[in-house]
Design a protein around this motif. Structure first.
Motif, mmCIF file in Angstrom:
data_model
loop_
_atom_site.group_PDB
_atom_site.id
_atom_site.type_symbol
_atom_site.label_atom_id
_atom_site.label_comp_id
_atom_site.label_asym_id
_atom_site.label_seq_id
_atom_site.Cartn_x
_atom_site.Cartn_y
_atom_site.Cartn_z
ATOM 1 N N ASP A 29 0.826 -1.206 0.000
ATOM 2 C CA ASP A 29 0.000 0.000 0.000
ATOM 3 C C ASP A 29 0.865 1.263 0.000
ATOM 4 O O ASP A 29 2.092 1.194 -0.019
ATOM 5 N N LEU A 30 0.219 2.420 0.009
ATOM 6 C CA LEU A 30 0.938 3.694 -0.056
ATOM 7 C C LEU A 30 1.828 3.946 1.146
ATOM 8 O O LEU A 30 2.730 4.775 1.092
ATOM 9 N N ASN A 31 1.600 3.238 2.246
ATOM 10 C CA ASN A 31 2.424 3.383 3.445
ATOM 11 C C ASN A 31 3.540 2.346 3.512
ATOM 12 O O ASN A 31 4.269 2.292 4.499
ATOM 13 N N GLY A 32 3.636 1.496 2.507
ATOM 14 C CA GLY A 32 4.656 0.455 2.512
ATOM 15 C C GLY A 32 4.247 -0.786 3.271
ATOM 16 O O GLY A 32 5.071 -1.652 3.544
ATOM 17 N N ASP A 62 -5.156 3.884 5.759
ATOM 18 C CA ASP A 62 -4.224 4.607 6.622
ATOM 19 C C ASP A 62 -3.242 3.617 7.241
ATOM 20 O O ASP A 62 -3.333 2.404 7.036
ATOM 21 N N ILE A 63 -2.308 4.120 8.001
ATOM 22 C CA ILE A 63 -1.235 3.288 8.549
ATOM 23 C C ILE A 63 -1.761 2.216 9.502
ATOM 24 O O ILE A 63 -1.116 1.203 9.727
ATOM 25 N N TRP A 64 -2.961 2.419 10.046
ATOM 26 C CA TRP A 64 -3.554 1.449 10.970
ATOM 27 C C TRP A 64 -4.437 0.427 10.253
ATOM 28 O O TRP A 64 -5.062 -0.406 10.880
#
Length: 192
Positions: A29-32, A62-64
């Motif tokens: 994803d966009l956060n790796g 999101d990151i979570w």
């Protein structure tokens, strides 16, 4: 689509590793963060041949791991699924699970086969294409910077060096002495 040669190599890897009973198929994803599914090893060919599907919205969590409020990939599409294409990269053995496992890296595409531009792999590929069109090759690297803390302490204090027995109590920029005091740890970081 990936080359027949790389597909055959992936299948040969699976056949030569019968101890692998499950495979992780995942996008990044966009956060790796890797997001995907656990499948039986005998279903891996489905992933190699573009038979897997995952929601477009996985890319923009999101990151979570929660949907971002108002994300059009969720709310305006009914959280529709993308086709997952194998990246062509080799199957990666996974050694942090209790049982032998492997990872097949995937990327998202539209139903007609076009790459989904929101997928970080596709965004990077587009940037590389733009550079190549200008006769350029981008060269990038990461710079790993971090602080060491004593995990046994309730306070954020430096660790005790196994080399000299002294507590690290400064953040001396580029200090060779401090690096040498934690040589074994730093060598393990490099090896990892």
């Amino acid at each position: 689509m990936q080359s027949e040669e790389s597909r055959n190599a992936a299948i040969a890897w699976l056949e030569n590793n019968p101890q692998v009973e499950s495979v992780r198929v995942a996008i990044c994803d966009l956060n790796g963060v890797m997001r995907g599914k656990r499948i039986a090893a005998d279903q891996a060919r489905k992933a190699l041949d573009g038979g897997m599907r995952m929601a477009y919205s996985l890319i923009g969590m999101d990151i979570w791991g929660e949907d971002i409020e108002g994300n059009p990939l969720v709310y305006s599409t009914g959280d529709s699924d993308a086709v997952c294409h194998w990246t062509g990269r080799p199957i990666v053995p996974v050694d942090w699970t209790p049982l032998p496992t492997a990872l097949i890296p995937l990327t998202l595409a539209y139903d007609d086969g076009r790459p989904f531009p929101g997928d970080p792999r596709q965004a990077l590929a587009e940037i590389q294409r733009r550079y190549a069109a200008r006769g350029l090759t981008p060269v990038v690297a990461t710079e790993l910077e971090f602080y060491l803390f004593d995990a046994a302490s309730n306070e954020p204090v430096g660790p005790v060096s196994p080399v000299n027995g002294r507590r690290l109590n400064a953040d001396g920029a580029l200090s060779i002495d401090e690096l040498d005091a934690f040589e074994t740890f730093i060598s393990e970081v490099y090896a990892a």
